[in-house]
Design a protein around this motif. Structure first.
Motif, PDB file in Angstrom:
ATOM      1  N   THR A  98       0.829  -1.202   0.000  1.00 39.48           N
ATOM      2  CA  THR A  98       0.000   0.000   0.000  1.00 39.48           C
ATOM      3  C   THR A  98       0.866   1.256   0.000  1.00 39.48           C
ATOM      4  O   THR A  98       0.418   2.331   0.377  1.00 39.48           O
ATOM      5  N   GLU A 156      -3.781  -4.791  -3.381  1.00 39.83           N
ATOM      6  CA  GLU A 156      -2.989  -3.574  -3.200  1.00 39.83           C
ATOM      7  C   GLU A 156      -1.567  -3.867  -3.666  1.00 39.83           C
ATOM      8  O   GLU A 156      -0.876  -4.688  -3.077  1.00 39.83           O
ATOM      9  N   TYR A 199      -2.528   4.947  -2.718  1.00 37.78           N
ATOM     10  CA  TYR A 199      -2.747   4.911  -1.279  1.00 37.78           C
ATOM     11  C   TYR A 199      -1.848   5.952  -0.631  1.00 37.78           C
ATOM     12  O   TYR A 199      -0.795   6.307  -1.148  1.00 37.78           O
TER      13      TYR A 199
END
Length: 459
Positions: A249, A276, A337
């Motif tokens: 992330t 992710e 992210y």
């Protein structure tokens, strides 16, 4: 010459004596019993402050063991500090509080499902040389964070109106930018979200740990997130979501990972890379594992947010009653992210999957029915590089009809899940948009006739 020999033997005896003395007189780690800090193992008292006091004093004095023995110790968030091992004895349990207000968030972020994350029962931020051991258990009390139970709790506390009460469901263990972490022999149970999350952490050993995580949603087992130098061995994981998940992330990679001798079960994916996937995944070795009764995929290798996946070996895996044993996807979702910049589309190359024996789920219990054994797909613009399938045997129920054969959607930017591609034109292997696919000793067996092709490979 004799005198020299006698002198050498005498020196050896003296050296061994002093070595034994050093071992005998080496100080044992100091033990800090949380009961001496006011903790009560009655299953009711919230012991957050007492446990944290023991951890803080232990670390301040140079480290040692913080001990939980005999009892159920309820708590909110506790943070491990340098050189502290939390030891939970066989007759002890650390239980997560049912009150969301007893938890704190560290390094809050938004995950791939759009949910705020960061709270935890046990956490560490920037720590070194920490551990959790013992044959007792840690229970996240995850059912307390189901929507219906949160509503009851909210009413009891007199909270009204719209707020974030319970929205950031706590992970059970969360380690951020921490190094030298050991988890050994412990039983981990029923988190409100992920069970174990390692973010930008390193030098991690997880040995003989059992995880059962089905109390709530997003119940992952172990998540390795932008972390490196990791060994996972001899573990048993039974999770509602991904069992072992390699992810990123952040743009930092996850690398140097070794997984061996584990038994995995999942309702979503047993061994998973992604979704992710901003940072790269490489130097990953997964071997000698068993996957049982898994509904969402056995091995899933997914780069959709920019990760370059390479130098991966997965071998000696046995799967029983598993949806889609192998799924490899290079996609163009490119989610970001933590306020980072969008990555370029990633790549998948130098991946070897070998010595796999699998049996899929039946027609009545497969997410896609009739099922297929292997799905590999890049996109029209971005092809997978090199992938090897060697000595792979998959048993399937068959049952495919000519009417099942449809054009497979591309869905380049969609969440990468094999079930979204629906019934495939091949019951064995369907592969497309791949530059180099090496196949050796690939076998598929169906228990009933299947009118679809065994193997379909499209450039």
């Amino acid at each position: 010459m004799k005198n020299i020999i006698v002198y050498s033997i005498t020196s050896l005896v003296i050296a061994l004596f002093f070595l034994g003395a050093m071992v005998s007189f080496s100080p044992k780690p100091k033990i800090y019993d949380i009961k001496n800090f006011g903790a009560k193992g009655d299953g009711i008292t919230i012991n957050t402050k007492a446990i944290q006091k023991a951890i803080d004093k232990c670390s301040k004095n140079g480290g040692g063991i913080v001990l939980l023995r005999e009892g159920i110790f309820s708590s909110g968030t506790i943070l491990l500090k340098d050189n502290v091992t939390l030891q939970i004895d066989e007759n002890a349990k650390l239980m997560g509080s049912a009150n969301p207000q007893d938890y704190q968030s560290i390094d809050t972020f938004i995950d791939a499902t759009g949910q705020e994350r960061g709270t935890c029962l046990i956490g560490a931020m920037g720590a070194k040389n920490i551990g959790i051991s013992g044959t007792g258990s840690i229970d996240g009390n995850g059912a307390a964070f189901l929507a219906k139970n949160l509503a009851i709790k909210k009413k009891a506390l007199g909270i009204s109106g719209e707020d974030t009460f319970g929205g950031n469901r706590p992970f059970l263990l969360r380690f951020v930018k921490t190094t030298q972490i050991t988890l050994k022999n412990i039983h981990i149970r029923e988190a409100a979200a992920w069970a174990c999350h390692f973010f930008q952490s390193s030098n991690i050993l997880i040995d003989n740990v059992s995880i059962y995580n089905h109390a709530n949603r997003n119940n992952d087992g172990i998540d390795l997130d932008s972390s490196h130098d990791i060994v996972i061995k001899n573990c048993t994981i039974n999770s509602g979501d991904d069992a072992i998940c390699i992810k990123s992330t952040s743009p930092l990679p996850t690398y140097n990972v070794k997984v061996s001798n584990c038994t995995l079960r999942s309702d979503w994916g047993a061994i998973k890379f992604g979704t992710e996937s901003m940072g790269d995944f490489y130097n990953i070795d997964i071997r000698d594992c068993t996957i049982e009764d898994t509904k969402g995929g056995g091995i899933k290798i997914l780069s959709v947010d920019g990760a370059n996946i390479h130098d991966v070996l997965i071998e000696n895996i046995e799967m029983n009653q598993v949806d889609m044993p192998i799924f490899v996807r290079l996609g163009e979702r490119l989610r970001t992210y933590r306020t980072t910049s969008k990555q370029a589309v990633g790549s998948i190359k130098d991946v070897v999957i070998r010595n796999i024996k699998a049996t899929t789920r039946g027609l009545d219990s497969s997410r896609v029915s009739p099922p297929s054994g292997i799905l590999i797909t890049g996109t029209p613009k971005y092809k997978i590089g090199s992938l090897t399938l060697d000595h792979i045997s998959i048993d399937l129920p068959g049952g495919g009809k000519a009417a099942d054969i449809i054009q497979v959607p591309e869905d380049e930017t969609r969440y990468p899940e094999f079930s979204f591609f629906k019934v495939l034109p091949a019951y064995g292997l369907y592969a497309r948009h791949i530059k180099e696919l090496k196949i050796n000793d690939l076998k598929f067996k169906t228990t009933t006739a299947d009118q679809r092709s065994e193997i379909v490979v499209i450039e």
